[in-house]
Design a protein around this motif. Sequence first.
Motif, PDB file in Angstrom:
ATOM      1  N   LYS A 217       9.993  50.331  50.905  1.00 25.36           N
ATOM      2  CA  LYS A 217      11.398  49.957  50.721  1.00 25.36           C
ATOM      3  C   LYS A 217      12.273  50.692  51.729  1.00 25.36           C
ATOM      4  CE  LYS A 217      11.244  48.834  45.774  1.00 25.36           C
ATOM      5  NZ  LYS A 217      11.723  49.233  44.417  1.00 25.36           N
ATOM      6  N   GLU A 218      11.957  51.954  51.956  1.00 17.81           N
ATOM      7  CA  GLU A 218      12.695  52.742  52.943  1.00 17.81           C
ATOM      8  C   GLU A 218      12.533  52.117  54.327  1.00 17.81           C
ATOM      9  OE1 GLU A 218      11.799  56.894  55.123  1.00 17.81           O
ATOM     10  OE2 GLU A 218      12.138  57.083  52.954  1.00 17.81           O
TER      11      GLU A 218
ATOM     12  N   HIS B  88      14.656  49.101  54.682  1.00 13.61           N
ATOM     13  CA  HIS B  88      16.069  49.487  54.817  1.00 13.61           C
ATOM     14  C   HIS B  88      16.362  49.911  56.250  1.00 13.61           C
ATOM     15  CE1 HIS B  88      19.997  51.031  53.663  1.00 13.61           C
ATOM     16  NE2 HIS B  88      19.710  52.153  54.300  1.00 13.61           N
ATOM     17  N   GLU B  89      15.453  50.638  56.891  1.00 14.85           N
ATOM     18  CA  GLU B  89      15.660  51.100  58.259  1.00 14.85           C
ATOM     19  C   GLU B  89      15.702  49.933  59.243  1.00 14.85           C
ATOM     20  OE1 GLU B  89      12.939  54.058  59.519  1.00 14.85           O
ATOM     21  OE2 GLU B  89      13.667  55.585  58.128  1.00 14.85           O
TER      22      GLU B  89
ATOM     23  N   LYS C 201      16.957  47.026  58.728  1.00 19.84           N
ATOM     24  CA  LYS C 201      18.176  46.208  58.584  1.00 19.84           C
ATOM     25  C   LYS C 201      19.291  46.688  59.510  1.00 19.84           C
ATOM     26  CE  LYS C 201      17.304  44.847  53.797  1.00 19.84           C
ATOM     27  NZ  LYS C 201      17.801  44.890  52.397  1.00 19.84           N
TER      28      LYS C 201
END
Length: 227
Positions: free
Chosen positions: A220-221, A224-225, A227
């Motif tokens: 998930k991290e 996020h990076e 995006k």
Amino acid sequence: MNQPTNYSLKQTIVAVAFILTAALTYSCQSNPATETLPILGEREAVERQVNGKTIVDTVYHQIPDFSFVDQDSQLVTQETVAGKVYVTDFFFTTCPSICPKMKSQMLRVYEAYKDNPNVVLLSHTIDPKHDTVAVLKEYAERLNVETDKWHFVTGDRDSIYDMAMQYFVGAQEDKGVEGGFSHSGHFMLIDQNRHIRGKYEGTEQADVDRLIEDMKVLLKEQQHEKK
């Protein structure tokens, strides 16, 4: 090994430093509420000047570049894992003790993420003299795993042992133990920037359960990076 005592001393020093750093990191950074994982290992504060102001950046321990050969005779380097989350361990195919348990647990990780293109598994043999490409190929076939997902790698012995220290994992020749080699059973979780994000006991189901869940957090991290 030519100098088992020196390797043992170096690995002990590195291991102690890692444990102390990891304990401090977990106590300061682990935050279940925000679902983030700490970055483990050594860190360094580096100053730089930006528009006349002093900025302090934290530089974390990063796994260095590497080059090994896997069970398909394919070169495996840092490019193989670039932009991916990966789990790594150290073993040898004739191990009479913890390796079978480790591989049964790593199979659980494999099954959980075999369809995720952002996950790779990387297992290093610590007995490259015996564990040739052909031996590793047969070993992988017995496990019935896809070779582009789970790489069993071999290479120069000293390079493998040095790499084990980069992951803060103990590995050395030891004629005093059954099998002739001693090593830790840890699985190490590495992020897309080659930072260590978790250390897990690879013979314990509960700890591997934690690894599987932590990988979800790290993926998930990663999303996020991007995006």
